[in-house]
Design a protein around this motif. Structure first.
Motif, PDB file in Angstrom:
ATOM      1  N   GLY A 155       0.790  -1.234   0.000  1.00 50.03           N
ATOM      2  CA  GLY A 155       0.000   0.000   0.000  1.00 50.03           C
ATOM      3  C   GLY A 155       0.820   1.280   0.000  1.00 50.03           C
ATOM      4  N   TYR A 156       2.149   1.154  -0.190  1.00 52.16           N
ATOM      5  CA  TYR A 156       2.983   2.368  -0.093  1.00 52.16           C
ATOM      6  C   TYR A 156       2.716   3.353  -1.243  1.00 52.16           C
ATOM      7  N   ALA A 157       2.532   2.841  -2.474  1.00 52.60           N
ATOM      8  CA  ALA A 157       2.359   3.770  -3.598  1.00 52.60           C
ATOM      9  C   ALA A 157       1.080   4.581  -3.401  1.00 52.60           C
ATOM     10  N   SER A 158      -0.026   3.896  -3.086  1.00 51.49           N
ATOM     11  CA  SER A 158      -1.291   4.632  -2.910  1.00 51.49           C
ATOM     12  C   SER A 158      -1.173   5.629  -1.765  1.00 51.49           C
ATOM     13  N   GLU A 159      -0.457   5.231  -0.721  1.00 55.01           N
ATOM     14  CA  GLU A 159      -0.297   6.133   0.437  1.00 55.01           C
ATOM     15  C   GLU A 159       0.560   7.350   0.064  1.00 55.01           C
ATOM     16  N   ALA A 160       1.634   7.115  -0.673  1.00 52.75           N
ATOM     17  CA  ALA A 160       2.558   8.209  -1.007  1.00 52.75           C
ATOM     18  C   ALA A 160       1.913   9.240  -1.928  1.00 52.75           C
ATOM     19  N   LEU A 161       1.034   8.760  -2.817  1.00 55.74           N
ATOM     20  CA  LEU A 161       0.512   9.694  -3.829  1.00 55.74           C
ATOM     21  C   LEU A 161      -0.566  10.623  -3.269  1.00 55.74           C
ATOM     22  N   ASP A 211      -0.013   7.994 -17.959  1.00 56.98           N
ATOM     23  CA  ASP A 211       0.079   7.152 -19.155  1.00 56.98           C
ATOM     24  C   ASP A 211       0.738   5.855 -18.714  1.00 56.98           C
ATOM     25  N   ILE A 212      -0.023   4.757 -18.679  1.00 56.56           N
ATOM     26  CA  ILE A 212       0.557   3.503 -18.174  1.00 56.56           C
ATOM     27  C   ILE A 212       0.349   2.380 -19.184  1.00 56.56           C
ATOM     28  N   ASP A 213       1.149   1.343 -19.032  1.00 54.16           N
ATOM     29  CA  ASP A 213       0.950   0.140 -19.842  1.00 54.16           C
ATOM     30  C   ASP A 213      -0.271  -0.593 -19.279  1.00 54.16           C
ATOM     31  N   PRO A 214      -1.270  -0.897 -20.136  1.00 55.62           N
ATOM     32  CA  PRO A 214      -2.470  -1.565 -19.620  1.00 55.62           C
ATOM     33  C   PRO A 214      -2.184  -2.919 -18.969  1.00 55.62           C
ATOM     34  N   GLN A 215      -1.007  -3.493 -19.251  1.00 53.53           N
ATOM     35  CA  GLN A 215      -0.661  -4.765 -18.589  1.00 53.53           C
ATOM     36  C   GLN A 215      -0.168  -4.543 -17.163  1.00 53.53           C
ATOM     37  N   ASN A 216       0.081  -3.291 -16.821  1.00 55.79           N
ATOM     38  CA  ASN A 216       0.599  -2.979 -15.494  1.00 55.79           C
ATOM     39  C   ASN A 216      -0.581  -2.857 -14.515  1.00 55.79           C
ATOM     40  N   ILE A 217      -1.054  -4.019 -14.094  1.00 59.32           N
ATOM     41  CA  ILE A 217      -2.283  -4.089 -13.294  1.00 59.32           C
ATOM     42  C   ILE A 217      -2.139  -3.309 -11.982  1.00 59.32           C
ATOM     43  N   ALA A 218      -0.981  -3.464 -11.331  1.00 57.27           N
ATOM     44  CA  ALA A 218      -0.792  -2.800 -10.026  1.00 57.27           C
ATOM     45  C   ALA A 218      -0.887  -1.284 -10.189  1.00 57.27           C
ATOM     46  N   SER A 219      -0.291  -0.769 -11.273  1.00 58.41           N
ATOM     47  CA  SER A 219      -0.303   0.680 -11.479  1.00 58.41           C
ATOM     48  C   SER A 219      -1.724   1.178 -11.755  1.00 58.41           C
ATOM     49  N   GLY A 220      -2.464   0.452 -12.586  1.00 62.43           N
ATOM     50  CA  GLY A 220      -3.860   0.838 -12.860  1.00 62.43           C
ATOM     51  C   GLY A 220      -4.686   0.822 -11.596  1.00 62.43           C
ATOM     52  N   ARG A 221      -4.420  -0.171 -10.761  1.00 62.16           N
ATOM     53  CA  ARG A 221      -5.185  -0.294  -9.501  1.00 62.16           C
ATOM     54  C   ARG A 221      -4.855   0.886  -8.565  1.00 62.16           C
ATOM     55  N   VAL A 222      -3.584   1.262  -8.505  1.00 56.99           N
ATOM     56  CA  VAL A 222      -3.196   2.419  -7.681  1.00 56.99           C
ATOM     57  C   VAL A 222      -3.978   3.648  -8.155  1.00 56.99           C
ATOM     58  N   LEU A 223      -4.005   3.860  -9.470  1.00 54.99           N
ATOM     59  CA  LEU A 223      -4.692   5.050  -9.994  1.00 54.99           C
ATOM     60  C   LEU A 223      -6.184   5.005  -9.675  1.00 54.99           C
ATOM     61  N   GLU A 224      -6.789   3.833  -9.858  1.00 55.57           N
ATOM     62  CA  GLU A 224      -8.231   3.746  -9.616  1.00 55.57           C
ATOM     63  C   GLU A 224      -8.561   3.953  -8.141  1.00 55.57           C
ATOM     64  N   LYS A 225      -7.688   3.441  -7.252  1.00 53.87           N
ATOM     65  CA  LYS A 225      -7.918   3.667  -5.805  1.00 53.87           C
ATOM     66  C   LYS A 225      -7.871   5.160  -5.480  1.00 53.87           C
ATOM     67  N   LEU A 226      -7.137   5.923  -6.294  1.00 58.65           N
ATOM     68  CA  LEU A 226      -6.995   7.363  -6.043  1.00 58.65           C
ATOM     69  C   LEU A 226      -8.006   8.192  -6.836  1.00 58.65           C
ATOM     70  N   ALA A 227      -9.007   7.526  -7.435  1.00 59.20           N
ATOM     71  CA  ALA A 227     -10.120   8.195  -8.137  1.00 59.20           C
ATOM     72  C   ALA A 227      -9.783   8.660  -9.556  1.00 59.20           C
ATOM     73  N   PHE A 228      -8.627   8.220 -10.090  1.00 60.84           N
ATOM     74  CA  PHE A 228      -8.367   8.469 -11.512  1.00 60.84           C
ATOM     75  C   PHE A 228      -9.393   7.676 -12.337  1.00 60.84           C
ATOM     76  N   ARG A 229      -9.724   8.205 -13.506  1.00 60.31           N
ATOM     77  CA  ARG A 229     -10.617   7.479 -14.415  1.00 60.31           C
ATOM     78  C   ARG A 229      -9.868   7.121 -15.690  1.00 60.31           C
TER      79      ARG A 229
END
Ligand SMILES: CC(C)(COP(=O)(O)OP(=O)(O)OC[C@H]1O[C@@H](n2cnc3c(N)ncnc32)[C@H](O)[C@@H]1OP(=O)(O)O)[C@@H](O)C(=O)NCCC(=O)NCCS
Length: 195
Positions: free
Chosen positions: A110-116, A135-153
């Motif tokens: 949870g560090y990335a979501s916390e840091a951002l 701009d992320i690689d759609p295969q990068n599931i963890a990165s997409g999940r971090v963004l979605e947890k932070l309300a990115f669309r």
């Protein structure tokens, strides 16, 4: 200190601070890991000089205001575990891009979501941004999940936008508006009040 130096930001477990001249070895250990750069637009570092180049670029960006790179540090140990950055500022249109990376030993806690969170607060607050893009690689599931947890669309999909590691890679494009961020905070505080 240049006016665009990132302020020190804190969360319950982390401190975000400007990068410093002696961060080279910690940066090298993060960016020389093939796993870390798997979805990155560059190859893994193979030379300590690349850490010095990143540090020099960070100092130039602090001086001219073109980017803010925060070192992500574990408060308990002072270990530098990653970097978060705001860059590609378009101040007339109040937008910029965000990037983030953590050393692989520190993934999944949870560090990335916390840091951002404080980085985004800083972007929408003192920096006056209205929109942050990723701009992320759609295969990068963890990165997409971090963004979605932070309300990115997720706003778009661009096939074969990059040629990296010998193959084409797609872009999943995400955006966070200030009002989505404010709504996220409001919905969290009403959930707390209701609970
Ligand atoms: C992307 C990255 C920063 C995430 O860091 P992290 O601290 O592990 O992220 P968090 O723990 O805050 O959140 C990750 C989320 O993805 C989920 N996740 C991770 N891998 C997953 C997978 N393969 N499938 C489904 N979900 C996955 C986690 O469960 C977590 O979601 P949850 O909190 O709902 O359980 C880290 O993996 C990294 O540095 N990767 C390399 C660099 C990079 O790709 N940066 C982004 C490009 S801009």
């Amino acid at each position: 200190m240049p006016e665009s130096m990132p302020p020190v930001l804190t969360t319950s477990r982390l401190r975000l601070r400007p990068l410093a001249a002696d961060d080279g070895p910690a940066l090298y250990s993060i960016f020389s890991d093939e796993e870390v750069v798997r979805y990155w637009s560059r190859s893994a570092w193979t030379d300590m000089a690349q850490a010095d180049e990143m540090l020099a670029a960070a100092m130039r960006d602090y001086a001219d205001g073109s980017g803010l790179r925060y070192g992500i540090v574990l408060s308990a140990t002072e270990e530098l575990i990653g970097v978060a950055s705001l860059f590609a500022f378009n101040r007339d249109n109040r937008r910029c891009e965000i990037g983030y990376v953590l050393g692989s030993r520190h993934w999944g806690q949870g560090y990335a979501s916390e840091a951002l969170v404080p980085v985004l607060d800083h972007a929408f607050g003192p920096l006056g941004m209205n929109r942050i893009e990723a701009d992320i690689d759609p295969q990068n599931i963890a990165s997409g999940r971090v963004l979605e947890k932070l309300a990115f669309r997720r706003e778009g999909y661009m096939p074969e936008r990059w040629f990296v590691h010998g193959e084409y890679a797609d872009t999943a494009f995400y955006g966070l508006l200030r009002r989505y961020w404010d709504e996220r905070l409001l919905s969290r505080s009403s959930a707390v009040a209701a609970g």
